[in-house]
Design a protein around this motif. Structure first.
Motif, PDB file in Angstrom:
ATOM      1  N   LEU A 122       0.833  -1.199   0.000  1.00  0.00           N
ATOM      2  CA  LEU A 122       0.000   0.000   0.000  1.00  0.00           C
ATOM      3  C   LEU A 122       0.868   1.250   0.000  1.00  0.00           C
ATOM      4  N   ILE A 123       1.958   1.213   0.760  1.00  0.00           N
ATOM      5  CA  ILE A 123       2.859   2.360   0.818  1.00  0.00           C
ATOM      6  C   ILE A 123       3.404   2.654  -0.569  1.00  0.00           C
ATOM      7  N   GLY A 124       3.868   1.605  -1.244  1.00  0.00           N
ATOM      8  CA  GLY A 124       4.425   1.780  -2.570  1.00  0.00           C
ATOM      9  C   GLY A 124       3.407   2.284  -3.558  1.00  0.00           C
ATOM     10  N   GLN A 125       2.189   1.763  -3.490  1.00  0.00           N
ATOM     11  CA  GLN A 125       1.156   2.171  -4.438  1.00  0.00           C
ATOM     12  C   GLN A 125       0.784   3.626  -4.239  1.00  0.00           C
ATOM     13  N   PHE A 126       0.794   4.089  -3.002  1.00  0.00           N
ATOM     14  CA  PHE A 126       0.265   5.426  -2.755  1.00  0.00           C
ATOM     15  C   PHE A 126       1.320   6.515  -2.867  1.00  0.00           C
ATOM     16  N   GLY A 127       2.588   6.146  -2.807  1.00  0.00           N
ATOM     17  CA  GLY A 127       3.633   7.123  -3.033  1.00  0.00           C
ATOM     18  C   GLY A 127       3.905   8.040  -1.865  1.00  0.00           C
ATOM     19  N   VAL A 128       3.928   7.528  -0.647  1.00  0.00           N
ATOM     20  CA  VAL A 128       4.325   8.322   0.520  1.00  0.00           C
ATOM     21  C   VAL A 128       5.589   7.698   1.087  1.00  0.00           C
ATOM     22  N   GLY A 129       6.525   7.386   0.184  1.00  0.00           N
ATOM     23  CA  GLY A 129       7.660   6.540   0.511  1.00  0.00           C
ATOM     24  C   GLY A 129       8.597   7.069   1.569  1.00  0.00           C
ATOM     25  N   PHE A 130       8.849   8.399   1.640  1.00  0.00           N
ATOM     26  CA  PHE A 130       9.809   8.899   2.626  1.00  0.00           C
ATOM     27  C   PHE A 130       9.438   8.456   4.030  1.00  0.00           C
ATOM     28  N   TYR A 131       8.155   8.484   4.326  1.00  0.00           N
ATOM     29  CA  TYR A 131       7.721   8.165   5.687  1.00  0.00           C
ATOM     30  C   TYR A 131       7.897   6.682   6.022  1.00  0.00           C
ATOM     31  N   SER A 132       8.055   5.839   4.997  1.00  0.00           N
ATOM     32  CA  SER A 132       8.278   4.420   5.270  1.00  0.00           C
ATOM     33  C   SER A 132       9.603   4.193   5.985  1.00  0.00           C
ATOM     34  N   ALA A 133      10.511   5.172   5.911  1.00  0.00           N
ATOM     35  CA  ALA A 133      11.788   5.039   6.605  1.00  0.00           C
ATOM     36  C   ALA A 133      11.597   4.939   8.116  1.00  0.00           C
ATOM     37  N   PHE A 134      10.479   5.464   8.632  1.00  0.00           N
ATOM     38  CA  PHE A 134      10.231   5.375  10.071  1.00  0.00           C
ATOM     39  C   PHE A 134       9.872   3.956  10.520  1.00  0.00           C
ATOM     40  N   MET A 135       9.685   3.046   9.582  1.00  0.00           N
ATOM     41  CA  MET A 135       9.500   1.647   9.960  1.00  0.00           C
ATOM     42  C   MET A 135      10.787   1.057  10.526  1.00  0.00           C
ATOM     43  N   VAL A 136      11.937   1.597  10.081  1.00  0.00           N
ATOM     44  CA  VAL A 136      13.219   1.029  10.510  1.00  0.00           C
ATOM     45  C   VAL A 136      14.047   2.023  11.315  1.00  0.00           C
ATOM     46  N   ALA A 137      13.690   3.301  11.305  1.00  0.00           N
ATOM     47  CA  ALA A 137      14.493   4.330  11.973  1.00  0.00           C
ATOM     48  C   ALA A 137      13.733   4.937  13.136  1.00  0.00           C
ATOM     49  N   GLU A 138      14.452   5.140  14.252  1.00  0.00           N
ATOM     50  CA  GLU A 138      13.825   5.818  15.384  1.00  0.00           C
ATOM     51  C   GLU A 138      14.007   7.331  15.291  1.00  0.00           C
ATOM     52  N   ARG A 139      14.977   7.734  14.472  1.00  0.00           N
ATOM     53  CA  ARG A 139      15.184   9.164  14.235  1.00  0.00           C
ATOM     54  C   ARG A 139      15.766   9.342  12.832  1.00  0.00           C
ATOM     55  N   ILE A 140      15.347  10.410  12.154  1.00  0.00           N
ATOM     56  CA  ILE A 140      15.849  10.700  10.809  1.00  0.00           C
ATOM     57  C   ILE A 140      16.337  12.139  10.775  1.00  0.00           C
ATOM     58  N   GLY A 179      22.608  18.822  -3.006  1.00  0.00           N
ATOM     59  CA  GLY A 179      21.794  17.615  -2.899  1.00  0.00           C
ATOM     60  C   GLY A 179      21.282  17.383  -1.498  1.00  0.00           C
ATOM     61  N   THR A 180      20.996  16.137  -1.194  1.00  0.00           N
ATOM     62  CA  THR A 180      20.329  15.788   0.072  1.00  0.00           C
ATOM     63  C   THR A 180      20.988  14.565   0.701  1.00  0.00           C
ATOM     64  N   GLU A 181      21.189  14.651   2.002  1.00  0.00           N
ATOM     65  CA  GLU A 181      21.722  13.528   2.779  1.00  0.00           C
ATOM     66  C   GLU A 181      20.684  13.124   3.826  1.00  0.00           C
ATOM     67  N   ILE A 182      20.312  11.847   3.822  1.00  0.00           N
ATOM     68  CA  ILE A 182      19.337  11.337   4.789  1.00  0.00           C
ATOM     69  C   ILE A 182      20.048  10.332   5.687  1.00  0.00           C
ATOM     70  N   VAL A 183      20.093  10.622   6.972  1.00  0.00           N
ATOM     71  CA  VAL A 183      20.737   9.740   7.943  1.00  0.00           C
ATOM     72  C   VAL A 183      19.657   9.069   8.789  1.00  0.00           C
ATOM     73  N   LEU A 184      19.582   7.751   8.712  1.00  0.00           N
ATOM     74  CA  LEU A 184      18.626   6.983   9.484  1.00  0.00           C
ATOM     75  C   LEU A 184      19.303   6.417  10.717  1.00  0.00           C
ATOM     76  N   HIS A 185      18.835   6.798  11.888  1.00  0.00           N
ATOM     77  CA  HIS A 185      19.294   6.192  13.139  1.00  0.00           C
ATOM     78  C   HIS A 185      18.406   4.973  13.373  1.00  0.00           C
TER      79      HIS A 185
END
Length: 625
Positions: A122-140, A179-185
């Protein structure tokens, strides 16, 4: 830069984002791999935007180095970094892009996600992908430096109620020059995503066809590219395998299902362009958004231009993929896209090819065509209404639920015509169950005539056209006069041909007098065999189903219907035999109208009066005072 801008600010998430993040943080999905694919996809979009903007402003790529994406795991700090040298974001863009979801239907998506046992697809179909990172990260923590800007900004959040935005430190600004750097804790249970083999597996499965190099920077050893970064649509079909196309589909369309149809070819001649298109096998959530935007990306000589060029008509908006032109100018503007004759020719040719491919799929792989029809048939039928040039082909492709079976074609329907049948009959309604129980079917059913049962909202529109298939006109069972006398009755109904007890002219006069201006006319029905009455529309003007939709959208007042009565029915006979001037005649006449309205899925004009009238007639019937 203002004083307000320079200071760190804390801002709340949009309400829908907060709800979405709550689901991400507190839910466990079986395919958390999705987060990396979504971040890479976003990074690729940023690189595409830089490459496009740099056509007009070459200085945006100051160092001249082509855009790329890097992934860097760090077990010591328990972080996974995904960065790109794309266009970057300024302060306001960070707030807009990472604090809100600027699209309709978000609440519906969140509701679906709440219900789903596995929400990854559902996440992939709807295109709100950035927020899916919170499934594995406690802080971004996101640091971004927009190309051409002298400022870098940092966005950070722990997935709670809000986020912070602040100027990047001098060290961070130097490190993220563009550009952009995304750090997942990472969370403790997401440590596997620090393993290089896991990262390579995910990139190979989902992102191999991203058009920019994806570098893996291990803690030990040299950085290495882990994707092919090739424009698959530019490669010869002979070099490609089905799994290559499946992988490309998932990468290009951000999809999880398998494509039901793949179309790959190169057009040469007056215009040269490469085409790689896919028809999904499942329905995305945004299919019926009012904008009806397509999802085919336009490239020019492998440079991404836009995904908003309307390269296919709206009724084919379910098609995903790429069209890569060799001839269009790289700096083509949105205005030029709308009026470019070359693009219009490409659109026409590709549309024709897609329809042809659907025809071949129907013939050679009916199971895959059935998947497309089940998911997108309602869209294809929009084309019957909108695309005059291809109307006959779209009618032939269409499949229908009928009184005989499912997914019936008009070719099958015509082959099963009854003796003396010359028309294709249909009935439009809100649901299959309601249409199947509609009294207007009775005369057709008594003769074994197959009827198309149409329940998609678009059916009310395309059936309003004067259509025919192979010279056989389509005829509504709820509009105009109906004469089925030349088609023989089935044996079990033939014996029911008796003269009505009620006199036609006298009975109609009584009912007309009682109903007054509530109806346009009252007629003896040729549609009914067992029911007492039904409502129909006149031969000219909209069918009742279309008129109901238009009135709900406040596009005009509804016309008064025609009431058809069954002269053989006891209720009609009771009117004919009642004492002249009695209250019973008015009550029964109104009951004929109101029960016809109810069978059409409508409420009587005055429900309270209807209830009182019905109670009065029931009490008379049981002999109560």
């Amino acid at each position: 830069m203002t004083t307000t801008d320079a200071a760190e600010t804390t801002q709340p998430f949009q309400a829908e984002v907060s709800e979405l993040l709550n689901l991400m943080v507190h839910s466990v999905y079986s395919e958390t791999d999705i987060f990396l694919r979504e971040l890479i996809s976003n990074a690729s979009d940023a690189c595409d935007k830089l490459r496009y903007e740099a056509i007009a402003k070459p200085e945006l790529i100051g160092d001249g180095a082509p855009p790329k994406i890097r992934i860097q795991p760090n077990k010591k700090s328990n972080t996974l970094t995904v960065d790109d040298t794309g266009i970057g974001m300024d302060r306001q863009e960070l707030i807009d892009n990472l604090g809100t979801i600027a699209r309709s239907g978000t609440k519906a998506f969140v509701a679906k996600l709440t219900e789903a046992k596995d929400g990854a697809s559902l996440i992939g179909q709807f295109g709100v992908g950035f927020y899916s990172a919170f499934m594995v990260a406690e802080r971004i923590v996101v640091t971004s430096h927009r190309a051409g800007s002298g400022e870098a900004w940092t966005w950070s959040s722990s997935g709670g109620a809000g986020f912070e935005v602040a100027p990047a430190s001098e060290e961070d600004a130097k490190r993220v020059a563009r550009g952009t750097e995304i750090v997942l804790h990472l969370k403790s249970d997401a440590a596997k995503y620090l393993e290089t083999y896991e990262i390579e597996r995910i990139v190979g499965a989902y992102s191999d066809n991203i058009q920019f190099p994806i570098e893996l920077v291990p803690e030990e050893g040299e950085p290495r590219q882990i994707n092919s970064a090739s424009a698959l649509w530019q490669r010869p079909k002979s070099e490609l395998k089905p799994e290559d196309y499946a992988q490309a589909y998932k990468s290009i369309a951000n999809a999880f299902d398998e494509p039901a149809m793949t179309l790959h070819y190169r057009a040469e001649g007056r215009y040269s362009y490469a085409v790689l298109l896919f028809a999904p096998s499942t329905k995305p959530f945004d299919l019926f958004e009012p904008a009806r935007k397509g999802k085919v990306k336009l490239y020019v000589r492998r440079v991404f231009i836009t995904d908003d060029a309307d390269l296919l008509p709206a009724y084919l908006r379910f098609i995903r993929g790429v069209i890569d032109s060799e001839d269009l100018p790289l700096n083509i503007s949105r205005e030029m896209l709308q009026n470019n004759p070359q693009l219009a020719q490409i659109r026409k040719a590709v549309t024709t090819r897609v329809i042809s491919e659907l025809e071949q799929l129907d013939e050679k792989e009916p199971e895959n065509f059935a998947k497309i029809w089940d998911a997108f048939g309602a869209l294809i039928k929009e084309g019957i209404y909108e695309d005059f040039e291809r109307r006959e082909k779209l009618l032939a492709l269409s499949r229908f639920s009928t009184t005989t079976g499912e997914r019936r074609s008009l070719k099958q329907y015509v082959a099963d015509f009854k003796p003396n049948q010359t028309e294709i009959y249909f009935l439009v309604g809100d649901s299959i169950d309601r249409v199947k129980s509609n009294p207007r079917l009775e005369a057709a059913r008594a003769r074994g005539i197959e009827v198309l049962l149409l329940t998609d909202p678009v059916d009310a529109f395309w059936t309003s056209m004067q259509l025919n298939y192979e010279g056989k006109p389509l005829k509504s069972l709820s509009q105009g006069d109906l004469n089925l006398d030349l088609i023989p009755l089935l044996e079990e109904h033939a014996k029911d041909k008796t003269e009505p007890a009620a006199d036609e002219a006298a009975t109609i006069a009584l009912i007309k007098a009682s109903l007054g201006e509530r109806v346009t006319d009252v007629k003896a029905s040729t549609r009914l065999t067992t029911s007492a009455s039904c409502l129909v529309a006149g031969s000219h003007g909209p069918d009742r189903a279309l008129e109901r939709i238009l009135s709900q959208q406040a596009r005009g007042a509804r016309t008064k219907p025609i009431l058809e009565i069954n002269l053989h029915h006891p209720l009609v006979t009771a009117i004919a035999t009642s004492e002249a001037g009695s209250k019973t005649i008015d009550d029964l006449a109104l009951l004929l109208l109101e029960q016809a309205q109810i069978l059409d899925g409508e409420l009587p004009e005055d429900p309270a009066a209807f209830t009182a009238r019905l109670n009065r007639l029931v009490l008379q019937g049981v002999g109560a005072n």
